[in-house]
Design a protein around this motif. Structure first.
Motif, PDB file in Angstrom:
ATOM      1  N   ASP A 144       3.380   4.324   1.862  1.00 33.20           N
ATOM      2  CA  ASP A 144       3.105   5.652   2.004  1.00 33.20           C
ATOM      3  C   ASP A 144       4.418   6.626   2.195  1.00 33.20           C
ATOM      4  O   ASP A 144       5.300   6.191   3.247  1.00 33.20           O
ATOM      5  N   GLY A 145       4.485   7.725   1.363  1.00 34.21           N
ATOM      6  CA  GLY A 145       5.827   8.398   1.662  1.00 34.21           C
ATOM      7  C   GLY A 145       7.216   8.121   0.717  1.00 34.21           C
ATOM      8  O   GLY A 145       8.090   8.897   0.809  1.00 34.21           O
ATOM      9  N   ASP A 146       6.972   7.087  -0.171  1.00 28.00           N
ATOM     10  CA  ASP A 146       7.982   6.728  -0.760  1.00 28.00           C
ATOM     11  C   ASP A 146       8.521   7.708  -1.740  1.00 28.00           C
ATOM     12  O   ASP A 146       7.640   8.160  -2.772  1.00 28.00           O
ATOM     13  N   GLU A 147       9.896   8.164  -1.618  1.00 26.55           N
ATOM     14  CA  GLU A 147      10.139   9.080  -2.379  1.00 26.55           C
ATOM     15  C   GLU A 147       9.470  10.353  -2.690  1.00 26.55           C
ATOM     16  O   GLU A 147       9.314  10.978  -3.597  1.00 26.55           O
ATOM     17  N   GLY A 148       8.667  10.332  -1.478  1.00 26.48           N
ATOM     18  CA  GLY A 148       7.887  11.907  -1.511  1.00 26.48           C
ATOM     19  C   GLY A 148       6.393  11.419  -1.844  1.00 26.48           C
ATOM     20  O   GLY A 148       5.688  12.424  -1.520  1.00 26.48           O
ATOM     21  N   PHE A 149       5.896  10.396  -2.409  1.00 21.80           N
ATOM     22  CA  PHE A 149       4.646  10.322  -3.089  1.00 21.80           C
ATOM     23  C   PHE A 149       3.706   9.876  -1.957  1.00 21.80           C
ATOM     24  O   PHE A 149       4.025   8.674  -1.096  1.00 21.80           O
ATOM     25  N   PRO A 150       2.592  10.310  -1.782  1.00 18.54           N
ATOM     26  CA  PRO A 150       1.583   9.863  -0.657  1.00 18.54           C
ATOM     27  C   PRO A 150       0.929   8.473  -0.983  1.00 18.54           C
ATOM     28  O   PRO A 150       0.857   8.234  -2.361  1.00 18.54           O
ATOM     29  N   GLY A 151       0.275   7.816  -0.133  1.00 22.17           N
ATOM     30  CA  GLY A 151      -0.317   6.732  -0.209  1.00 22.17           C
ATOM     31  C   GLY A 151       0.249   5.461  -0.366  1.00 22.17           C
ATOM     32  O   GLY A 151       1.289   5.407  -0.898  1.00 22.17           O
ATOM     33  N   ASN A 152      -0.246   4.358   0.094  1.00 20.79           N
ATOM     34  CA  ASN A 152       0.277   2.880  -0.122  1.00 20.79           C
ATOM     35  C   ASN A 152      -0.275   2.783  -1.757  1.00 20.79           C
ATOM     36  O   ASN A 152      -1.624   2.695  -1.568  1.00 20.79           O
ATOM     37  N   LEU A 153       0.773   2.668  -2.557  1.00 16.40           N
ATOM     38  CA  LEU A 153       0.245   2.236  -3.771  1.00 16.40           C
ATOM     39  C   LEU A 153       0.565   0.558  -4.357  1.00 16.40           C
ATOM     40  O   LEU A 153       1.593   0.040  -4.232  1.00 16.40           O
ATOM     41  N   GLU A 154      -0.768   0.096  -4.309  1.00 17.90           N
ATOM     42  CA  GLU A 154      -0.480  -1.423  -4.835  1.00 17.90           C
ATOM     43  C   GLU A 154      -0.629  -1.395  -6.102  1.00 17.90           C
ATOM     44  O   GLU A 154      -1.295  -1.153  -6.783  1.00 17.90           O
ATOM     45  N   THR A 155       0.446  -2.275  -6.918  1.00 15.16           N
ATOM     46  CA  THR A 155       0.839  -2.242  -8.264  1.00 15.16           C
ATOM     47  C   THR A 155       0.806  -3.626  -8.887  1.00 15.16           C
ATOM     48  O   THR A 155       1.648  -4.536  -8.107  1.00 15.16           O
ATOM     49  N   LYS A 156       0.056  -3.915  -9.880  1.00 14.72           N
ATOM     50  CA  LYS A 156       0.118  -5.455 -10.209  1.00 14.72           C
ATOM     51  C   LYS A 156       0.424  -4.917 -11.791  1.00 14.72           C
ATOM     52  O   LYS A 156       0.056  -4.122 -12.518  1.00 14.72           O
ATOM     53  N   PHE A 157       1.528  -5.982 -12.446  1.00 20.37           N
ATOM     54  CA  PHE A 157       1.803  -5.991 -13.600  1.00 20.37           C
ATOM     55  C   PHE A 157       1.607  -7.392 -14.211  1.00 20.37           C
ATOM     56  O   PHE A 157       2.234  -8.239 -13.781  1.00 20.37           O
ATOM     57  N   TYR A 158       0.896  -7.598 -15.245  1.00 21.46           N
ATOM     58  CA  TYR A 158       0.529  -8.779 -15.768  1.00 21.46           C
ATOM     59  C   TYR A 158       1.186  -8.907 -17.219  1.00 21.46           C
ATOM     60  O   TYR A 158       1.315  -7.879 -17.907  1.00 21.46           O
ATOM     61  N   VAL A 159       1.957 -10.140 -17.425  1.00 20.59           N
ATOM     62  CA  VAL A 159       2.799 -10.205 -18.628  1.00 20.59           C
ATOM     63  C   VAL A 159       2.318 -11.743 -19.435  1.00 20.59           C
ATOM     64  O   VAL A 159       2.019 -12.677 -18.737  1.00 20.59           O
ATOM     65  N   LYS A 160       1.810 -11.431 -20.677  1.00 23.06           N
ATOM     66  CA  LYS A 160       1.388 -12.797 -21.382  1.00 23.06           C
ATOM     67  C   LYS A 160       2.047 -12.625 -22.690  1.00 23.06           C
ATOM     68  O   LYS A 160       2.375 -11.512 -23.401  1.00 23.06           O
ATOM     69  N   LEU A 161       2.536 -13.834 -23.092  1.00 23.77           N
ATOM     70  CA  LEU A 161       2.875 -14.159 -24.562  1.00 23.77           C
ATOM     71  C   LEU A 161       1.857 -14.702 -25.442  1.00 23.77           C
ATOM     72  O   LEU A 161       1.428 -15.862 -24.905  1.00 23.77           O
ATOM     73  N   GLU A 162       1.478 -14.127 -26.474  1.00 26.12           N
ATOM     74  CA  GLU A 162       0.540 -14.534 -27.335  1.00 26.12           C
ATOM     75  C   GLU A 162       0.983 -15.179 -28.632  1.00 26.12           C
ATOM     76  O   GLU A 162       2.268 -15.167 -28.791  1.00 26.12           O
ATOM     77  N   GLU A 163       0.220 -16.071 -29.195  1.00 24.34           N
ATOM     78  CA  GLU A 163       0.602 -16.851 -30.491  1.00 24.34           C
ATOM     79  C   GLU A 163       1.036 -16.133 -31.430  1.00 24.34           C
ATOM     80  O   GLU A 163       1.790 -16.565 -32.493  1.00 24.34           O
ATOM     81  N   ASP A 164       0.714 -14.700 -31.787  1.00 23.01           N
ATOM     82  CA  ASP A 164       1.021 -14.186 -32.865  1.00 23.01           C
ATOM     83  C   ASP A 164       2.325 -13.376 -32.638  1.00 23.01           C
ATOM     84  O   ASP A 164       2.710 -12.455 -33.111  1.00 23.01           O
ATOM     85  N   ASN A 165       3.166 -13.666 -31.769  1.00 26.09           N
ATOM     86  CA  ASN A 165       4.458 -13.098 -31.150  1.00 26.09           C
ATOM     87  C   ASN A 165       4.438 -11.713 -30.524  1.00 26.09           C
ATOM     88  O   ASN A 165       5.055 -10.874 -31.074  1.00 26.09           O
ATOM     89  N   THR A 166       3.191 -11.700 -29.723  1.00 27.25           N
ATOM     90  CA  THR A 166       3.041 -10.444 -29.028  1.00 27.25           C
ATOM     91  C   THR A 166       3.385 -10.565 -27.660  1.00 27.25           C
ATOM     92  O   THR A 166       3.052 -11.543 -27.075  1.00 27.25           O
ATOM     93  N   LEU A 167       4.327  -9.983 -27.009  1.00 29.42           N
ATOM     94  CA  LEU A 167       4.273  -9.600 -25.615  1.00 29.42           C
ATOM     95  C   LEU A 167       3.195  -8.531 -25.213  1.00 29.42           C
ATOM     96  O   LEU A 167       3.502  -7.322 -25.431  1.00 29.42           O
TER      97      LEU A 167
END
Length: 350
Positions: A144-167
């Motif tokens: 909360d207050g990070d760089e002025g932004f209100p709220g505790n922000l929980e962020t998730k970032f999922y990454v997967k490589l697929e067989e058709d050469n997609t990130l």
């Protein structure tokens, strides 16, 4: 586009190992994903940075993103190279916004404006990482207050490589106070970097019939303007050299993606020889195209790229300065909501 629930298991090799330490002693890990076809994505837990994206090109492989070999260079970097950008991609005019009827003051790291979330934004944080077996999960909680932004922000970032050469990448975020969220990626793509050439001889297509003109403060005026009969008309693949030269300072503009594009990519990038192609898919209303005219003689993991435009950025996002334009799609996130956003880079070689 929920890539984690496709109903089949991808054959994927995931390696997580120590990489370095930040200046203040935090451990940073290298996270490498490799699919059966030989495509590789190398991330760092510092900034969830994509350090390498290696694509099969016939009998060889090509790394298509700019980056550095060492952590110190990323810590010193001011170009957001390879970073996950947040809490807010792009600019907020005068670093001000109104939330829940109250004006909030954000950190101003580009003159009077805030750019890409402030001075020490998501691309300068150390993320936690979890091996999910057929994907990787990066997590970070912004206080909360990070760089002025209100709220505790929980962020998730999922990454997967697929067989058709997609990130395939997916963002999710939740907050405990009304806040602003607009996340993106900041890869600098160059399909010919090893030769020392920039991107002016690449071809680019953006599936957008309108763009956002800017004010002298480099933020949108609020107008949506047709790209027809202008250097901004990238609706068909064009060689970038003339289009970049036609604009003072090149491109650093947000394109309004066509809503009726169906299954067509939001953008596609083609190598100078026409053989390697990347299709970009996303679930956001806009793409910021940055041609990096302001970066000269970039020196990174493959040596120096002479001149300007060493790479280009295609940043799927909500429109810049959205909190100050009521007719733009909102970037406000409330505690009862979940932010969701998908990006896919799909490669082919002929």
């Amino acid at each position: 586009m929920y890539f984690l629930y496709l109903g089949f298991k991808t054959i994927l090799l995931i390696t997580i190992q120590p990489f370095s330490e930040t200046r203040d002693g935090q451990a940073v890990y290298s996270v490498k994903l490799k699919n059966k076809a030989g495509m590789e994505a190398h991330f760092l837990t510092y900034g969830a940075i994509l350090q390498r994206l290696i694509v099969p090109t016939g009998s060889t492989k090509t790394d298509v993103v700019l980056g550095y070999e060492d952590l110190g260079s990323y810590e010193e970097d001011n170009y957001f190279i390879g970073q996950l950008v947040g809490r807010n991609a792009n600019r907020i005019a005068n670093a001000e916004a109104v939330l829940d009827g109250k004006k909030i003051q954000l950190s101003a790291n580009e003159g009077k404006n805030q750019l890409h979330g402030g001075f020490e934004s998501f691309g300068k944080k150390v993320w936690s990482v979890t091996d999910l077996g057929d994907a990787v999960l990066f997590t970070y909680t912004s206080p909360d207050g990070d760089e002025g932004f209100p709220g505790n922000l929980e962020t998730k970032f999922y990454v997967k490589l697929e067989e058709d050469n997609t990130l395939a990448m997916r963002y999710e975020a939740t907050t405990d106070k009304e806040t602003i969220v607009n996340l993106t990626r900041h890869e600098y793509f160059n399909m010919d970097a090893a030769s020392g050439n920039g991107i002016t001889n690449h071809q680019l297509q953006i599936n957008a019939s309108a763009y956002l003109p800017k004010t002298s403060q480099n933020v949108p005026s609020g107008e949506l303007k047709a790209v027809a009969d202008s250097p901004f008309d990238l609706q068909k693949p064009v060689n970038l050299k003339e289009h970049i030269a036609a604009l003072d300072g090149g491109f650093d503009h947000n394109f309004v993606l066509n809503e009726d594009r169906d299954d067509a990519p939001a953008a596609q990038l083609i190598s100078p020889d026409g053989k390697l192609k990347m299709e970009l898919y996303c679930t956001q209303p806009g793409i910021q195209f940055y041609s990096a005219d302001g970066i000269a003689d970039f020196e990174g993991k493959y040596g120096k790229i002479a001149g300007n435009c060493p790479g280009l950025c295609l940043e799927p996002q909500h429109f810049p300065d959205a909190p100050n334009h009521e007719h733009f799609p909102t970037t406000v996130l409330k505690p009862s909501q979940r932010y969701e956003h998908d990006i896919r880079y799909t490669f082919s070689y002929e």
